[in-house]
Design a protein around this motif. Sequence first.
Motif, mmCIF file in Angstrom:
data_model
loop_
_atom_site.group_PDB
_atom_site.id
_atom_site.type_symbol
_atom_site.label_atom_id
_atom_site.label_comp_id
_atom_site.label_asym_id
_atom_site.label_seq_id
_atom_site.Cartn_x
_atom_site.Cartn_y
_atom_site.Cartn_z
ATOM 1 N N HIS A 1 0.826 -1.207 0.000
ATOM 2 C CA HIS A 1 0.000 0.000 0.000
ATOM 3 C C HIS A 1 0.862 1.260 0.000
ATOM 4 C CE1 HIS A 1 0.547 1.099 4.311
ATOM 5 N NE2 HIS A 1 0.636 -0.204 4.492
ATOM 6 N N VAL A 2 2.078 1.192 0.560
ATOM 7 C CA VAL A 2 2.984 2.339 0.513
ATOM 8 C C VAL A 2 3.454 2.559 -0.922
ATOM 9 C CG1 VAL A 2 5.184 3.276 1.326
ATOM 10 C CG2 VAL A 2 3.706 1.996 2.897
ATOM 11 N N LEU A 3 3.788 1.481 -1.614
ATOM 12 C CA LEU A 3 4.231 1.584 -3.003
ATOM 13 C C LEU A 3 3.111 2.109 -3.903
ATOM 14 C CD1 LEU A 3 6.202 -1.770 -3.304
ATOM 15 C CD2 LEU A 3 7.150 0.515 -2.986
ATOM 16 N N GLN A 4 1.884 1.698 -3.630
ATOM 17 C CA GLN A 4 0.758 2.118 -4.467
ATOM 18 C C GLN A 4 0.424 3.588 -4.264
ATOM 19 O OE1 GLN A 4 -2.473 -0.540 -3.598
ATOM 20 N NE2 GLN A 4 -1.688 -2.174 -4.909
ATOM 21 N N ASN A 5 0.362 4.016 -2.998
ATOM 22 C CA ASN A 5 -0.057 5.389 -2.693
ATOM 23 C C ASN A 5 1.102 6.375 -2.587
ATOM 24 O OD1 ASN A 5 -2.878 4.737 -2.425
ATOM 25 N ND2 ASN A 5 -2.414 3.856 -0.417
ATOM 26 N N GLY A 6 2.342 5.847 -2.488
ATOM 27 C CA GLY A 6 3.484 6.737 -2.288
ATOM 28 C C GLY A 6 3.407 7.477 -0.974
ATOM 29 N N ALA A 7 2.823 6.836 0.049
ATOM 30 C CA ALA A 7 2.533 7.558 1.294
ATOM 31 C C ALA A 7 2.768 6.686 2.517
ATOM 32 C CB ALA A 7 1.086 8.050 1.289
ATOM 33 N N ILE A 8 3.172 7.342 3.602
ATOM 34 C CA ILE A 8 3.256 6.730 4.928
ATOM 35 C C ILE A 8 2.430 7.584 5.871
ATOM 36 C CG2 ILE A 8 4.776 6.344 6.907
ATOM 37 C CD1 ILE A 8 6.917 5.398 5.063
ATOM 38 N N THR A 9 1.320 7.043 6.333
ATOM 39 C CA THR A 9 0.420 7.759 7.236
ATOM 40 C C THR A 9 -0.563 6.775 7.832
ATOM 41 O OG1 THR A 9 -1.203 9.560 7.404
ATOM 42 C CG2 THR A 9 -1.129 8.340 5.325
ATOM 43 N N ASP A 10 -1.055 7.073 9.022
ATOM 44 C CA ASP A 10 -2.065 6.223 9.635
ATOM 45 C C ASP A 10 -3.462 6.521 9.115
ATOM 46 O OD1 ASP A 10 -0.328 4.758 11.185
ATOM 47 O OD2 ASP A 10 -0.521 6.025 12.960
ATOM 48 N N ALA A 11 -3.626 7.587 8.357
ATOM 49 C CA ALA A 11 -4.933 7.937 7.786
ATOM 50 C C ALA A 11 -4.736 8.880 6.612
ATOM 51 C CB ALA A 11 -5.826 8.591 8.843
ATOM 52 N N GLY A 12 -5.551 8.722 5.572
ATOM 53 C CA GLY A 12 -5.581 9.670 4.478
ATOM 54 C C GLY A 12 -4.605 9.425 3.352
ATOM 55 N N ALA A 13 -4.016 8.226 3.254
ATOM 56 C CA ALA A 13 -3.053 7.956 2.181
ATOM 57 C C ALA A 13 -3.699 8.052 0.810
ATOM 58 C CB ALA A 13 -2.429 6.581 2.375
ATOM 59 N N GLN A 14 -4.960 7.634 0.681
ATOM 60 C CA GLN A 14 -5.637 7.647 -0.622
ATOM 61 C C GLN A 14 -5.793 9.054 -1.172
ATOM 62 O OE1 GLN A 14 -8.998 5.006 0.907
ATOM 63 N NE2 GLN A 14 -9.012 4.531 -1.271
ATOM 64 N N ILE A 15 -5.981 10.031 -0.297
ATOM 65 C CA ILE A 15 -6.301 11.380 -0.770
ATOM 66 C C ILE A 15 -5.099 12.319 -0.722
ATOM 67 C CG2 ILE A 15 -8.735 11.153 -0.209
ATOM 68 C CD1 ILE A 15 -8.198 12.864 2.296
ATOM 69 N N GLY A 16 -3.893 11.806 -0.407
ATOM 70 C CA GLY A 16 -2.706 12.645 -0.549
ATOM 71 C C GLY A 16 -1.949 12.975 0.708
ATOM 72 N N PHE A 17 -2.415 12.562 1.871
ATOM 73 C CA PHE A 17 -1.644 12.801 3.091
ATOM 74 C C PHE A 17 -0.452 11.838 3.148
ATOM 75 C CE2 PHE A 17 -5.655 14.711 4.659
ATOM 76 C CZ PHE A 17 -5.142 15.914 5.123
ATOM 77 N N GLY A 18 0.630 12.286 3.782
ATOM 78 C CA GLY A 18 1.780 11.425 4.011
ATOM 79 C C GLY A 18 2.591 11.083 2.784
ATOM 80 N N GLN A 19 2.563 11.920 1.740
ATOM 81 C CA GLN A 19 3.342 11.658 0.529
ATOM 82 C C GLN A 19 4.838 11.737 0.848
ATOM 83 O OE1 GLN A 19 1.983 11.016 -2.823
ATOM 84 N NE2 GLN A 19 0.395 10.462 -1.353
ATOM 85 N N ILE A 20 5.616 10.767 0.370
ATOM 86 C CA ILE A 20 7.021 10.667 0.762
ATOM 87 C C ILE A 20 7.954 10.651 -0.435
ATOM 88 C CG2 ILE A 20 6.493 9.461 2.924
ATOM 89 C CD1 ILE A 20 7.440 6.852 1.480
ATOM 90 N N PHE A 21 9.162 11.166 -0.200
ATOM 91 C CA PHE A 21 10.302 11.000 -1.094
ATOM 92 C C PHE A 21 11.396 10.343 -0.264
ATOM 93 C CE2 PHE A 21 8.970 15.139 -3.424
ATOM 94 C CZ PHE A 21 7.938 14.463 -4.041
#
Length: 352
Positions: free
Chosen positions: A328-348
């Motif tokens: 799910h991190v690879l799919q969303n590009g995100a690390i967060t306990d909530a809101g990864a689908q809508i853009g929270f927690g976007q990581i580089f």
Amino acid sequence: MMQLFLEPIDVWLFRDGKPFDATSDHRASSLFPPYPSVIQGVIRSHQLVLQGVDLNDARAIAEAVGTAEDVKNLRLRGPFIARWDGEQFRRYFLVPADMTPTDSGYVQLRLVQPDSKTLLTSCPTPALLFSTVEPTKRLPGQWLDEPTLWQALRGETVVGVESQALFEREAYFGIKRQDHRGVTEHGYLYEAEYIRPSQGVGLYVEVSGYADWPSQGVLRMGGEGRGARYQVLSGLPSLPKPPAQLGQRFKIYFATPTYFQNGWLPAREDWSDFFDGNVTLLAAALNRYESVGGYDWAKNRHKAAYRYVPAGSVYYFETSGTTTFKEHVLQNGAITDAGAQIGFGQIFLQEV
């Protein structure tokens, strides 16, 4: 995946997480860029317009775009400040929190092990970030374009772009009216802060899960339903996704705010919700938390506000053995306990 560039028709109003009405506060502050939760509302609302859904039919709305708790197939990355002059396109990100300003530019802090002889024996992480140079006062709202951000993540000295070069803040005053006759009410003066982006500056967002929109159009977004022009872009490189394989030591830069259940740490503090393998959090650099709330128009009430780790925060990790990200991190590009689908927690990610 659809790449959108949004430009204001006039000015924008993007509220922070504080409640604002006639009796709670007299000043409404604006954020730029807005939170991902704002943009998901904008995208879903315009999707309803394009599909011709009756906005008074709650069931039809839920079938078309889901609900605030379940956005169905929608996936967002962003929003990010961007500048486009018709030829050159640049995305901008906050200066990483593990950098300190000096007379020559922003310099990266050094990762060090705490010494038992120091007073920092209660450090919550195995390492600290330490400045080897004399720092100066950190200026608020410093931005880096994408190539410069990667230079910063690699440890190079960089120079930031001030907010005033990208957008201005404008304050307007108003007063509550009693009724349709325009009679004002005593004691209800308020101030609202608006955002006026510079020429060619707007917001960039990546959208998946919806059929492509018309190549350009207008939509409503932000407080007071202010207008925006959108354009579907093509031929641009998309935002980088996390690598499948992780090195022994790396750092993660949060490009958008992220929610962790335990303040600055996730629900599972061993990070097993995001990694397959053993990881150790070595150190972290964070700015002050942000309160993310909003208003629930369907229920006509303020949403609960939660504290988020701000964009620009940096976490250093070390691995032992083979370690990979969860799917799910690879799919969303995100690390967060909530809101990864809508853009929270976007990581580089950058190896160190």
